[in-house]
Design a protein around this motif. Structure first.
Motif, PDB file in Angstrom:
ATOM      1  N   PRO A 131      -8.067 -10.864  68.088  1.00 51.61           N
ATOM      2  CA  PRO A 131      -8.956  -9.714  68.319  1.00 51.61           C
ATOM      3  C   PRO A 131     -10.389  -9.950  67.867  1.00 51.61           C
ATOM      4  O   PRO A 131     -11.325  -9.352  68.414  1.00 51.61           O
ATOM      5  CB  PRO A 131      -8.297  -8.612  67.464  1.00 51.61           C
ATOM      6  N   VAL A 158      -7.039  -3.889  72.200  1.00 51.00           N
ATOM      7  CA  VAL A 158      -8.443  -3.747  71.808  1.00 51.00           C
ATOM      8  C   VAL A 158      -9.267  -3.211  72.964  1.00 51.00           C
ATOM      9  O   VAL A 158     -10.089  -2.290  72.809  1.00 51.00           O
ATOM     10  CB  VAL A 158      -9.005  -5.097  71.323  1.00 51.00           C
ATOM     11  N   ALA A 188      -8.945  -4.136  63.947  1.00 48.73           N
ATOM     12  CA  ALA A 188      -8.608  -5.495  64.378  1.00 48.73           C
ATOM     13  C   ALA A 188      -7.426  -6.044  63.586  1.00 48.73           C
ATOM     14  O   ALA A 188      -6.542  -6.718  64.132  1.00 48.73           O
ATOM     15  CB  ALA A 188      -9.821  -6.407  64.222  1.00 48.73           C
TER      16      ALA A 188
END
Length: 555
Positions: A402, A480, A501
């Motif tokens: 991420p 995400v 994240a």
């Protein structure tokens, strides 16, 4: 104008720095929707989150050192196979702690200094009707605000922890050490960060320049990687310490007192037990005092230099002032996914933080592969280390997945006008994660091919885990992207959504781990069956995770 006014002005400048670090609207990024009044507190919170994570890690290291100091008499004879007095063990533990403090602060600074320079807050202050002294103080305070929570954690928590373990006098005695560690780290960050920005980040493209940039990055990543391998190196360090202390007279110990941070780390032992607690050779007390005074004076000089150099660094041009020859350039058309991958690698080669995320899994595999050649390592042990290296590279690459969206802080200002779909962007990031995994596996295979009896097993293991790495990346990056599109968020840097994240990385790690668990559970029964079921589990996960990206909600 005094320090009070400079502190108030630095608060305004740091707010601007926080906004630029989070939203990067000067670089062309798009501000998120919602009230503009919400942007400032949100930027401040996210910057505080980032600093709090570093401070929390430093506090955990200090807590671990404190526990070791409390039980030194119990731990030393059980962890070490050679005699080592408790005061020497304490000095060794504090040496490790101060070294790690320097390393973490240094790398924090190296990663965030480009944000300070690209924000442009220091040049904005120059036209104001302020004297040079005030401008210098403001610049120094803005720089310190980038480190305030981690530095205060070191300066406050460390003396308290050492005092609790060894006594009040020992807690006071460690103060010169933590002051020197924090000051040297800030100075190192400024020196290396300035060099990187001037000589690496602003360098022109081309094959030779690319190799040069990645060479610099590898050199800088190695010390940071050493932080993670300190546990492996610790026995050798304490063994060398024992050899020096068991010689009489201990001239070698006196020489060790000249090396930072050992003399400063030895002061608590002296405060708790006197100079007799250390095996000092002739003139050892003089050496200890001279080294301590010398390092403290050097730290004071470093602090004074940093206070004046921050302003000069902030005003220096980022690019390299070299004339470009007149050349003819041609355009080469490549696929969109490959173009995203190439763009990410080029930006990472100019940004230490992203380069670290790419190089860490590869260097981890390199270190584990080299361990297979350690004395006494058997073929079976080499095979286990090789599989462990692939496992760690898969998990590390997945965990950092991420974070690669953060590269878009610069690229999105250019790429948003291109006909690139969200899916293409995500697939480019997946290709980057997959590339890290395959390069790491290739490094291990190249190192252990002569040490393992069945390379086919290793290759099969790599290929069986590959779909799980792709599935984990698709899941993480798809989540995400969906969250960003649902909330109308721009694609910004690592400060934004740090906790998000990390949380999104957890399901990705689970997906990447399931085939590994399947293999380890069945390997004892049949290796071939274990590989087959591992591959099946990975393919099932890939089929289950693909709709996260290609389902409704993404385009």
């Amino acid at each position: 104008m005094g320090w009070r006014y400079a502190y108030r002005l630095s608060g305004t400048a740091f707010t601007e720095l926080s906004l630029q670090a989070i939203y990067a609207f000067r670089q062309g990024n798009i501000l998120p929707g919602g009230s503009p009044a919400e942007l400032v507190p949100k930027a401040r919170r996210r910057v505080i989150q980032s600093k709090a994570m570093v401070a929390g890690l430093l506090a955990l290291l200090t807590l671990g050192a404190s526990l070791a100091l409390k039980d030194a008499a119990f731990l030393a004879p059980r962890l070490l196979s050679y005699p080592l007095a408790a005061p020497i063990f304490d000095a060794g533990v504090l040496t490790a702690l101060l070294s790690l403090d320097v390393a973490f602060l240094w790398w924090t600074g190296l990663q965030i200094l480009p944000s300070l320079l690209s924000s442009g807050v220091l040049p904005v202050l120059e036209p104001l009707p302020l004297d040079d002294t005030t401008l210098q103080r403001v610049a120094a305070l803005v720089y310190f605000r980038l480190f305030d929570l981690p530095v205060l954690t070191i300066l406050i928590v460390t003396p308290i922890a050492v005092g609790d373990a060894l006594g009040f006098a020992a807690g006071l005695a460690i103060l010169p050490g933590v002051f020197a560690a924090a000051t040297f780290a800030l100075a190192l960050s400024l020196v290396t960060g300035r060099f990187f920005v001037r000589r690496v980040q602003g360098a022109r493209g081309g094959g030779g320049s690319t190799v040069l940039r990645w060479t610099y990055l590898v050199i800088w990543v190695v010390p940071a990687f050493g932080m993670f391998g300190f546990v492996t190196l610790a026995p050798a360090f304490f063994s060398a310490l024992a050899q020096l202390t068991n010689t009489a007279p201990s001239t070698g110990f006196n020489l060790l007192l000249l090396a930072f941070p050992f003399p400063l780390a030895s002061l608590p032992s002296v405060a708790a037990g006197g100079t007799s607690a250390l095996p000092l050779g002739p003139g050892g007390v003089v050496v200890l005092i001279a080294a301590t005074v010398g390092y403290v004076l050097l730290a004071v000089g470093s602090a004074a230099w940093v206070g004046g150099a921050v302003r000069r660094v902030g005003l220096a041009p980022i690019g390299v002032a070299t004339p470009a020859p007149a050349l003819r350039f041609g355009l080469t058309v490549i696929g969109p996914i490959r173009s995203v991958l190439v763009k990410d690698l080029r930006i990472a080669s100019r940004t230490p933080g992203y380069a670290f995320l790419i190089l860490l899994p590869i260097l981890d595999s390199l270190a584990l592969g080299l361990l297979t050649y350690a004395p006494g390592s058997s073929t079976r042990g080499a095979e286990s280390l090789a599989l462990g290296a692939v496992t760690s590279s898969a998990l590390l690459a997945t965990f950092f997945g991420p974070a690669f969206f953060a590269i878009e802080v610069l690229a999105y200002s250019y790429g948003r006008t291109l006909p690139l779909s969200d899916r293409t962007l995500v697939l480019g990031k997946v290709a980057l994660v997959l590339g890290i995994y395959l390069v790491s596996a290739g490094v291990v295979l190249g190192l252990v091919s002569l040490r393992i009896s069945d390379p086919a097993l290793f290759i099969g293991f790599v290929l069986a885990e590959l779909p799980a790495v792709v599935a984990a990346s698709l899941l993480e990056l798809g989540l995400v992207l969906r969250r960003a599109r649902r909330k109308g968020l721009p694609l910004v840097n690592l400060y934004a959504g740090t906790w998000t994240a990390i949380l999104i990385s957890i399901p990705g790690l689970i997906v990447a781990s399931v085939p590994l668990v399947v293999f380890s559970s069945i390997q004892a029964t049949s290796t071939s069956l274990a590989l087959g079921l591992m591959a099946v589990a990975a393919l099932v996960e890939l089929a289950a995770c693909t709709p996260v990206l290609f389902g409704r909600g993404t385009t």
